[in-house]
Design an enzyme around this catalytic site. Structure first.
Site, PDB file in Angstrom:
ATOM      1  N   TYR A 108       0.382   0.182  10.556  1.00 26.69           N
ATOM      2  CA  TYR A 108      -0.079  -0.198   9.224  1.00 26.69           C
ATOM      3  C   TYR A 108       1.040   0.020   8.201  1.00 26.69           C
ATOM      4  CZ  TYR A 108      -2.874  -0.375   4.953  1.00 26.69           C
ATOM      5  OH  TYR A 108      -3.364  -0.697   3.707  1.00 26.69           O
TER       6      TYR A 108
ATOM      7  N   SER B 116       0.850  -1.194   0.000  1.00 26.10           N
ATOM      8  CA  SER B 116       0.000   0.000   0.000  1.00 26.10           C
ATOM      9  C   SER B 116       0.884   1.242   0.000  1.00 26.10           C
ATOM     10  CB  SER B 116      -0.880   0.018   1.253  1.00 26.10           C
ATOM     11  OG  SER B 116      -1.461   1.290   1.461  1.00 26.10           O
TER      12      SER B 116
END
Length: 323
Positions: free
Chosen positions: A191, A165
């Site tokens: 994350y 990501s």
């Protein structure tokens, strides 16, 4: 990047457009987390092209429903469900044991957790890196012989796709305390660390298996509104600038069909035959990240070979597999 790998596709291409013209008959694919979000469209596109697809997820009712829906669309049983909980190393081993010596051609590590409150897997790992990276690491290493066997018998190289990501820009891997045992927890930093790990894993896996007929690449799917946002209240999504004044996704967000396109390109694209260790975005090799275009591109720490080796060693130690 004069030798940058590109394709005829781009940010608005869909998974079905990317897979068109490919015949995946006889190929077997596992897509993790394909009971929701872009995983569904990834599974659908691969099945449309003739592949046998296993939805590996932790919610049987959703997974079975998606499998039945796709089978009805393609007119035959090509998709099935397999129970897989990536937050449990024992459950992952059980999945691999059930898989046995079946050949495998495509492994799409699509499942993910994003920005959750501090929580831990059953093995005591921080949930985001524990599920997104360590769980997929164990699964991939256990199934690596199956991917090698799939390549040997099909005459075509097998492929592993690791979903990363743009969030990787938020943090490299903290090798001193990856599980937040002593440092303060930050859900976005955690994350970012996990998504960096997903990219570095593709480097490490490709290095070890490219000479055995298997390549691995990392994928940035784009911004897509899916159940991945389940831990983010609407107010936070507004504050992040993801939603407009009508609480609709802002321009630049993709549909799930578009979000699955780069994963599918990584799995079938002719341009990537025999090529691994890349970070892919919008159906092309990503450009380097820059301040001028902060929402695209890849940062150096996500493609650092030394960090990839450190991560592999840490992952072997953490999961007990892959030495």
């Amino acid at each position: 990047m004069a030798d940058r790998i590109t394709s005829p596709f781009g940010a608005k291409s869909t998974a079905r457009e990317v897979v068109a013209g490919h015949d995946l008959s006889g190929k077997v694919a596992i897509v993790t987390g394909a009971a929701t979000g872009i995983g569904v469209e990834t599974a659908r596109a691969l099945a449309d092209a003739g592949a046998e697809v296993i939805i590996a997820a932790r919610k049987p009712e959703l997974g079975e429903e998606v499998a039945n829906q796709i089978n009805e669309e393609v007119g035959m049983k090509r998709v099935s469900f397999g129970m897989l909980d990536l937050s449990s190393l024992e459950a992952i081993r059980h999945f691999a044991h059930r898989w046995g010596d079946r050949r495998l051609n495509l492994l799409i590590n699509n499942a993910g957790v994003m920005a959750c409150p501090l929580s831990r897997t059953v093995d005591g790992l921080e949930m985001q890196i524990g599920t997104n990276h360590f769980g997929h690491f164990l699964l991939s290493v256990l199934l690596a012989p199956n991917l090698v066997d799939g390549a040997a018998h099909s005459g075509h190289r097998s492929r592993l796709v690791s979903l990363s990501s743009i969030g990787h820009r938020r943090s490299p891997v903290n090798f001193e305390d990856p599980n937040y045992n002593t440092r303060p927890y930050d859900k976005w930093e955690a994350y970012g660390q996990a998504k960096t790990a997903n990219s570095l894993f593709a480097l490490g896996f490709d290095k070890r298996f490219k000479d055995k007929g298997v390549n691995a690449n990392a994928v940035m799917p784009g911004g897509i509104m899916t159940p991945l946002q389940r831990h983010l209240p609407i107010e936070e999504q507004r504050a992040l600038g993801w939603l407009d004044e009508n609480d609709q996704p802002r321009e630049g967000f993709k549909t799930t069909e578009q979000g699955a396109a780069t994963s599918v390109w990584a799995a079938v694209g002719d341009e990537l035959e025999g090529i691994g260790g890349l970070y892919l975005e919008d159906c092309n090799q990503a450009v380097p990240w820059s301040k001028e275009a902060p929402w695209v591109g890849v940062m150096p720490h996500a493609l650092d070979p030394e960090a990839a080796e450190r991560l592999w060693a840490l992952s072997v130690e953490t999961t007990g597999a892959g030495a």
